[in-house]
Every structure is written in C-alpha cells, then in structure tokens.
Scaffold this motif. Structure first.
Motif, PDB file in Angstrom:
ATOM      1  N   GLN A 105      31.504  34.807  35.862  1.00  0.00           N
ATOM      2  CA  GLN A 105      30.397  35.621  36.361  1.00  0.00           C
ATOM      3  C   GLN A 105      30.621  36.048  37.807  1.00  0.00           C
ATOM      4  N   LYS A 106      31.180  35.181  38.627  1.00  0.00           N
ATOM      5  CA  LYS A 106      31.495  35.535  40.016  1.00  0.00           C
ATOM      6  C   LYS A 106      32.523  36.657  40.066  1.00  0.00           C
ATOM      7  N   PHE A 107      33.545  36.573  39.226  1.00  0.00           N
ATOM      8  CA  PHE A 107      34.583  37.601  39.201  1.00  0.00           C
ATOM      9  C   PHE A 107      34.047  38.931  38.665  1.00  0.00           C
ATOM     10  N   GLN A 108      33.104  38.870  37.729  1.00  0.00           N
ATOM     11  CA  GLN A 108      32.549  40.086  37.145  1.00  0.00           C
ATOM     12  C   GLN A 108      31.752  40.901  38.166  1.00  0.00           C
ATOM     13  N   LYS A 109      31.329  40.285  39.240  1.00  0.00           N
ATOM     14  CA  LYS A 109      30.644  41.028  40.299  1.00  0.00           C
ATOM     15  C   LYS A 109      31.606  41.922  41.064  1.00  0.00           C
ATOM     16  N   LEU A 110      32.904  41.609  41.000  1.00  0.00           N
ATOM     17  CA  LEU A 110      33.907  42.354  41.765  1.00  0.00           C
ATOM     18  C   LEU A 110      34.812  43.223  40.892  1.00  0.00           C
ATOM     19  N   GLY A 111      34.802  43.018  39.580  1.00  0.00           N
ATOM     20  CA  GLY A 111      35.650  43.784  38.681  1.00  0.00           C
ATOM     21  C   GLY A 111      35.327  43.438  37.230  1.00  0.00           C
ATOM     22  N   ARG A 112      36.148  43.926  36.331  1.00  0.00           N
ATOM     23  CA  ARG A 112      35.967  43.655  34.899  1.00  0.00           C
ATOM     24  C   ARG A 112      36.897  42.527  34.478  1.00  0.00           C
ATOM     25  N   VAL A 113      36.351  41.481  33.946  1.00  0.00           N
ATOM     26  CA  VAL A 113      37.168  40.387  33.427  1.00  0.00           C
ATOM     27  C   VAL A 113      37.640  40.803  32.044  1.00  0.00           C
ATOM     28  N   SER A 114      38.975  40.837  31.871  1.00  0.00           N
ATOM     29  CA  SER A 114      39.517  41.289  30.594  1.00  0.00           C
ATOM     30  C   SER A 114      40.159  40.175  29.792  1.00  0.00           C
ATOM     31  N   GLY A 115      40.168  38.961  30.339  1.00  0.00           N
ATOM     32  CA  GLY A 115      40.721  37.852  29.581  1.00  0.00           C
ATOM     33  C   GLY A 115      41.018  36.658  30.461  1.00  0.00           C
ATOM     34  N   THR A 116      41.237  35.535  29.802  1.00  0.00           N
ATOM     35  CA  THR A 116      41.617  34.303  30.500  1.00  0.00           C
ATOM     36  C   THR A 116      42.761  33.660  29.736  1.00  0.00           C
ATOM     37  N   LYS A 117      43.560  32.900  30.446  1.00  0.00           N
ATOM     38  CA  LYS A 117      44.623  32.131  29.819  1.00  0.00           C
ATOM     39  C   LYS A 117      44.884  30.935  30.715  1.00  0.00           C
ATOM     40  N   GLU A 118      44.707  29.757  30.155  1.00  0.00           N
ATOM     41  CA  GLU A 118      44.856  28.504  30.880  1.00  0.00           C
ATOM     42  C   GLU A 118      44.024  28.546  32.164  1.00  0.00           C
ATOM     43  N   ASN A 119      44.661  28.548  33.341  1.00  0.00           N
ATOM     44  CA  ASN A 119      43.928  28.509  34.607  1.00  0.00           C
ATOM     45  C   ASN A 119      43.806  29.874  35.266  1.00  0.00           C
ATOM     46  N   SER A 120      44.083  30.948  34.539  1.00  0.00           N
ATOM     47  CA  SER A 120      44.097  32.286  35.121  1.00  0.00           C
ATOM     48  C   SER A 120      43.060  33.191  34.479  1.00  0.00           C
ATOM     49  N   VAL A 121      42.598  34.148  35.285  1.00  0.00           N
ATOM     50  CA  VAL A 121      41.621  35.135  34.839  1.00  0.00           C
ATOM     51  C   VAL A 121      42.156  36.520  35.195  1.00  0.00           C
ATOM     52  N   GLN A 122      42.134  37.437  34.228  1.00  0.00           N
ATOM     53  CA  GLN A 122      42.528  38.822  34.479  1.00  0.00           C
ATOM     54  C   GLN A 122      41.291  39.593  34.913  1.00  0.00           C
ATOM     55  N   VAL A 123      41.377  40.188  36.113  1.00  0.00           N
ATOM     56  CA  VAL A 123      40.255  40.979  36.628  1.00  0.00           C
ATOM     57  C   VAL A 123      40.773  42.384  36.902  1.00  0.00           C
ATOM     58  N   ARG A 124      40.181  43.351  36.256  1.00  0.00           N
ATOM     59  CA  ARG A 124      40.641  44.741  36.372  1.00  0.00           C
ATOM     60  C   ARG A 124      39.637  45.570  37.182  1.00  0.00           C
ATOM     61  N   GLY A 125      40.173  46.590  37.831  1.00  0.00           N
ATOM     62  CA  GLY A 125      39.319  47.521  38.562  1.00  0.00           C
ATOM     63  C   GLY A 125      38.684  46.934  39.811  1.00  0.00           C
ATOM     64  N   VAL A 126      39.378  46.028  40.476  1.00  0.00           N
ATOM     65  CA  VAL A 126      38.852  45.428  41.704  1.00  0.00           C
ATOM     66  C   VAL A 126      39.072  46.405  42.858  1.00  0.00           C
ATOM     67  N   ASN A 127      38.034  46.670  43.604  1.00  0.00           N
ATOM     68  CA  ASN A 127      38.155  47.516  44.780  1.00  0.00           C
ATOM     69  C   ASN A 127      39.078  46.808  45.772  1.00  0.00           C
ATOM     70  N   ARG A 128      40.028  47.536  46.329  1.00  0.00           N
ATOM     71  CA  ARG A 128      40.993  46.951  47.264  1.00  0.00           C
ATOM     72  C   ARG A 128      40.280  46.243  48.427  1.00  0.00           C
ATOM     73  N   ALA A 129      39.146  46.764  48.858  1.00  0.00           N
ATOM     74  CA  ALA A 129      38.393  46.164  49.965  1.00  0.00           C
ATOM     75  C   ALA A 129      37.790  44.808  49.570  1.00  0.00           C
ATOM     76  N   ASP A 130      37.675  44.538  48.276  1.00  0.00           N
ATOM     77  CA  ASP A 130      37.073  43.287  47.805  1.00  0.00           C
ATOM     78  C   ASP A 130      38.095  42.192  47.497  1.00  0.00           C
ATOM     79  N   LEU A 131      39.379  42.441  47.750  1.00  0.00           N
ATOM     80  CA  LEU A 131      40.396  41.432  47.423  1.00  0.00           C
ATOM     81  C   LEU A 131      40.184  40.136  48.192  1.00  0.00           C
ATOM     82  N   LYS A 132      39.848  40.227  49.477  1.00  0.00           N
ATOM     83  CA  LYS A 132      39.618  39.002  50.249  1.00  0.00           C
ATOM     84  C   LYS A 132      38.387  38.260  49.749  1.00  0.00           C
ATOM     85  N   ALA A 133      37.361  38.980  49.345  1.00  0.00           N
ATOM     86  CA  ALA A 133      36.169  38.335  48.787  1.00  0.00           C
ATOM     87  C   ALA A 133      36.507  37.632  47.480  1.00  0.00           C
ATOM     88  N   LEU A 134      37.412  38.221  46.702  1.00  0.00           N
ATOM     89  CA  LEU A 134      37.846  37.612  45.451  1.00  0.00           C
ATOM     90  C   LEU A 134      38.637  36.330  45.705  1.00  0.00           C
TER      91      LEU A 134
END
Length: 107
Positions: free
Chosen positions: A65-94
């Motif tokens: 849910q935290k990641f979905q505020k910054l982009g679209r979560v398109s999947g998870t695998k083990e300890n990783s989350v794929q987040v698409r469409g993240v605004n470049r300015a929000d990378l540090k917040a992510l």
C-alpha cells in the motif's frame, strides 16, 4: 525567561529535548540513507521509471500500500516488489523507509 530555563534544565525538559533530538536525527538519517539505496542504471530519460524495490523480508500488505501511493505495483517475488510508473522525483521517498534495502531499475 526564567520559567523556560527552569523547564529546559529540569529532568522532564532534558527527556523531551532528548526525544526530539532522537526523532530529528532519525529523520535526517533516513533522508541521507535514501540516496545510497538508489542503484545505478535507472534511466535518465523520461519522467517516470519502473523499479524493483528490495526489502529485508517478504513484503506484506502494508508495504504494498505504501508503494502504491508512489506508483503501480505490478508484482512481488520473494523480498522484491515491482513498482512501475514512479515519478523520478519520488525515488528518494520510495527508498526512504528503513525497511527498503535497494531500489534498482526493473529489467
């Protein structure tokens, strides 16, 4: 002024000052550490990027849910989350939360 000085030098005042200092220090550390978590290779062109966020543990609903505020979560695998469409300015917040280990380009 005397009341302020008395409050600052009291035990309770020292505890409050210590707690405030710890909170501010923690927030500063999170901000400074975020830049080091962003990996090389994230494309410089475009306003939005697709990234792979690695955690120290398998993500739970809260993290998604935290990641979905910054982009679209398109999947998870083990300890990783794929987040698409993240605004470049929000990378540090992510990358800012302490539970995020790395933010890398999604390949």
């Amino acid at each position: 002024m005397s009341m302020l000085r008395d409050a600052i030098y009291s035990t309770r005042g020292k505890v409050v000052i210590g707690v405030i200092t710890a909170i501010v220090g923690w927030q500063v550390w999170l901000s400074v550490a975020a830049a080091g978590k962003i990996g090389e290779g994230i494309p410089q062109e475009g306003r939005r990027v697709d990234v792979l966020v690695t955690l120290a543990f398998p993500p739970e609903r809260f993290h998604i849910q935290k990641f979905q505020k910054l982009g679209r979560v398109s999947g998870t695998k083990e300890n990783s989350v794929q987040v698409r469409g993240v605004n470049r300015a929000d990378l540090k917040a992510l990358a800012r939360p302490f539970w995020v280990l790395r933010v890398e380009p999604l390949t």
